[in-house]
Design a protein around this motif. Structure first.
Motif, PDB file in Angstrom:
ATOM      1  N   VAL A  20       5.576  -4.486 -11.707  1.00  0.00           N
ATOM      2  CA  VAL A  20       4.277  -3.904 -11.362  1.00  0.00           C
ATOM      3  C   VAL A  20       3.295  -4.305 -12.452  1.00  0.00           C
ATOM      4  N   TRP A  21       2.211  -4.965 -12.065  1.00  0.00           N
ATOM      5  CA  TRP A  21       1.253  -5.484 -13.020  1.00  0.00           C
ATOM      6  C   TRP A  21       0.535  -4.386 -13.801  1.00  0.00           C
ATOM      7  N   ASP A  22       0.005  -3.394 -13.088  1.00  0.00           N
ATOM      8  CA  ASP A  22      -0.836  -2.365 -13.700  1.00  0.00           C
ATOM      9  C   ASP A  22      -0.059  -1.069 -13.913  1.00  0.00           C
ATOM     10  N   PRO A  23       0.184  -0.682 -15.172  1.00  0.00           N
ATOM     11  CA  PRO A  23       0.922   0.563 -15.444  1.00  0.00           C
ATOM     12  C   PRO A  23       0.261   1.803 -14.851  1.00  0.00           C
ATOM     13  N   ASN A  24      -1.042   1.740 -14.536  1.00  0.00           N
ATOM     14  CA  ASN A  24      -1.729   2.886 -13.939  1.00  0.00           C
ATOM     15  C   ASN A  24      -1.277   3.162 -12.505  1.00  0.00           C
ATOM     16  N   ARG A  25      -0.516   2.254 -11.911  1.00  0.00           N
ATOM     17  CA  ARG A  25       0.039   2.460 -10.566  1.00  0.00           C
ATOM     18  C   ARG A  25       1.314   3.312 -10.608  1.00  0.00           C
ATOM     19  N   ILE A  26       1.766   3.635 -11.827  1.00  0.00           N
ATOM     20  CA  ILE A  26       3.050   4.305 -12.023  1.00  0.00           C
ATOM     21  C   ILE A  26       2.843   5.736 -12.505  1.00  0.00           C
ATOM     22  N   ARG A  27       3.499   6.697 -11.851  1.00  0.00           N
ATOM     23  CA  ARG A  27       3.473   8.106 -12.264  1.00  0.00           C
ATOM     24  C   ARG A  27       4.905   8.552 -12.563  1.00  0.00           C
ATOM     25  N   ILE A  28       5.109   9.106 -13.719  1.00  0.00           N
ATOM     26  CA  ILE A  28       6.439   9.574 -14.114  1.00  0.00           C
ATOM     27  C   ILE A  28       6.778  10.857 -13.370  1.00  0.00           C
ATOM     28  N   ILE A  29       7.986  10.898 -12.798  1.00  0.00           N
ATOM     29  CA  ILE A  29       8.475  12.076 -12.087  1.00  0.00           C
ATOM     30  C   ILE A  29       9.446  12.862 -12.965  1.00  0.00           C
ATOM     31  N   ASP A  30      10.418  12.152 -13.559  1.00  0.00           N
ATOM     32  CA  ASP A  30      11.501  12.834 -14.273  1.00  0.00           C
ATOM     33  C   ASP A  30      12.285  11.812 -15.083  1.00  0.00           C
ATOM     34  N   THR A  31      13.261  12.294 -15.849  1.00  0.00           N
ATOM     35  CA  THR A  31      14.190  11.403 -16.534  1.00  0.00           C
ATOM     36  C   THR A  31      15.609  11.748 -16.087  1.00  0.00           C
ATOM     37  N   ILE A  32      16.467  10.740 -16.133  1.00  0.00           N
ATOM     38  CA  ILE A  32      17.866  10.906 -15.768  1.00  0.00           C
ATOM     39  C   ILE A  32      18.689  10.388 -16.945  1.00  0.00           C
ATOM     40  N   LYS A  33      19.615  11.220 -17.409  1.00  0.00           N
ATOM     41  CA  LYS A  33      20.484  10.835 -18.519  1.00  0.00           C
ATOM     42  C   LYS A  33      21.913  10.743 -18.011  1.00  0.00           C
ATOM     43  N   PRO A  34      22.718   9.886 -18.625  1.00  0.00           N
ATOM     44  CA  PRO A  34      24.106   9.765 -18.165  1.00  0.00           C
ATOM     45  C   PRO A  34      24.895  11.031 -18.465  1.00  0.00           C
ATOM     46  N   ARG A  35      25.772  11.375 -17.553  1.00  0.00           N
ATOM     47  CA  ARG A  35      26.642  12.540 -17.739  1.00  0.00           C
ATOM     48  C   ARG A  35      28.037  12.034 -18.089  1.00  0.00           C
ATOM     49  N   PRO A  36      28.554  12.440 -19.252  1.00  0.00           N
ATOM     50  CA  PRO A  36      29.904  11.997 -19.610  1.00  0.00           C
ATOM     51  C   PRO A  36      30.929  12.532 -18.623  1.00  0.00           C
ATOM     52  N   GLY A  60       0.769  -1.231   0.000  1.00  0.00           N
ATOM     53  CA  GLY A  60       0.000   0.000   0.000  1.00  0.00           C
ATOM     54  C   GLY A  60       0.805   1.289   0.000  1.00  0.00           C
ATOM     55  N   LYS A  61       2.120   1.229   0.084  1.00  0.00           N
ATOM     56  CA  LYS A  61       2.944   2.437   0.116  1.00  0.00           C
ATOM     57  C   LYS A  61       3.319   2.875  -1.299  1.00  0.00           C
ATOM     58  N   LYS A  62       3.841   4.125  -1.405  1.00  0.00           N
ATOM     59  CA  LYS A  62       4.376   4.643  -2.660  1.00  0.00           C
ATOM     60  C   LYS A  62       5.884   4.701  -2.548  1.00  0.00           C
ATOM     61  N   TYR A  63       6.566   4.350  -3.630  1.00  0.00           N
ATOM     62  CA  TYR A  63       8.030   4.364  -3.655  1.00  0.00           C
ATOM     63  C   TYR A  63       8.535   5.047  -4.913  1.00  0.00           C
ATOM     64  N   VAL A  64       9.728   5.647  -4.810  1.00  0.00           N
ATOM     65  CA  VAL A  64      10.434   6.105  -5.991  1.00  0.00           C
ATOM     66  C   VAL A  64      11.114   4.878  -6.579  1.00  0.00           C
ATOM     67  N   VAL A  68      10.163   7.286 -11.380  1.00  0.00           N
ATOM     68  CA  VAL A  68       8.717   7.209 -11.218  1.00  0.00           C
ATOM     69  C   VAL A  68       8.329   7.092  -9.746  1.00  0.00           C
ATOM     70  N   SER A  69       7.065   7.347  -9.488  1.00  0.00           N
ATOM     71  CA  SER A  69       6.446   7.071  -8.198  1.00  0.00           C
ATOM     72  C   SER A  69       5.503   5.895  -8.438  1.00  0.00           C
ATOM     73  N   VAL A  70       5.575   4.896  -7.561  1.00  0.00           N
ATOM     74  CA  VAL A  70       4.762   3.687  -7.744  1.00  0.00           C
ATOM     75  C   VAL A  70       3.947   3.404  -6.495  1.00  0.00           C
ATOM     76  N   LYS A  71       2.647   3.210  -6.671  1.00  0.00           N
ATOM     77  CA  LYS A  71       1.784   2.691  -5.604  1.00  0.00           C
ATOM     78  C   LYS A  71       1.873   1.176  -5.728  1.00  0.00           C
ATOM     79  N   VAL A  72       2.621   0.543  -4.826  1.00  0.00           N
ATOM     80  CA  VAL A  72       2.905  -0.883  -4.998  1.00  0.00           C
ATOM     81  C   VAL A  72       1.722  -1.801  -4.741  1.00  0.00           C
TER      82      VAL A  72
END
Length: 170
Positions: free
Chosen positions: A141-157, A34-38, A94-98
């Motif tokens: 995670v079975w249901d993609p609707n449990r997932i909310r996008i927060i941001d993207t991270i790209k590699p830094r050379p 029932g918790k949310k996680y990054v 992402v933030s996920v309601k597990v």
């Protein structure tokens, strides 16, 4: 004469940020029902654009069956897709309601690919249990609707200094 070479490596880091309300960051213990996680999802830059435009979709299969594969470990997510150039990888934060979570802690677990049929929303592979080569945790995670996008991270050379052919000699 030693030949001088330059090596480009990449650093995966996220900027300091405030967690969305009610969201918990990486923990070493099992996700709590029932918790949310990054969490993080590693992909190519092209696939990241599609996910940002249309959201996540369930994979058809995988070690844990259908679902969206994520990790609370940025290091794990930054390795994907394996064998794809690191410079073209993107990690989606992402933030996920597990929901209801089951631990799948060994190969051949009776619910390894059927966990959703038993009312679970997320399957969790604990770190160091032998299920994955890296030894890092994984979630499906079975249901993609449990997932909310927060941001993207790209590699830094990260340009390393001049190095010569023999290791340890400059």
């Amino acid at each position: 004469m030693y030949q001088q070479t330059r090596h480009v490596s990449y650093q995966w880091a996220e900027d300091d940020f405030t967690l969305p309300e009610g969201v918990i960051h990486l923990g070493l213990s099992a996700p709590i029902d029932g918790k949310k996680y990054v969490m993080y999802h590693g992909t190519t830059s092209t696939n990241a654009e599609a996910i940002l435009a249309s959201g996540f979709r369930q994979s058809k299969d995988g070690m844990l069956g259908p679902g969206v594969y994520l990790s609370r470990d940025l290091e794990k997510a930054s390795r994907y897709p394996i064998k794809h150039p690191e410079s073209d990888r993107v990690v989606i934060k992402v933030s996920v309601k597990v929901g209801k979570v089951i631990a799948i802690n060994h190969q051949g677990h009776p619910c390894q690919t059927t966990w959703h049929d038993y009312g679970f929303d997320t399957a969790w592979v604990p770190p160091g249990c032998g299920m994955v080569k890296s030894g890092l945790e994984e979630n499906c995670v079975w249901d993609p609707n449990r997932i909310r996008i927060i941001d993207t991270i790209k590699p830094r050379p990260v340009q390393s200094g001049s190095e010569y052919g023999a290791r340890g000699y400059m």
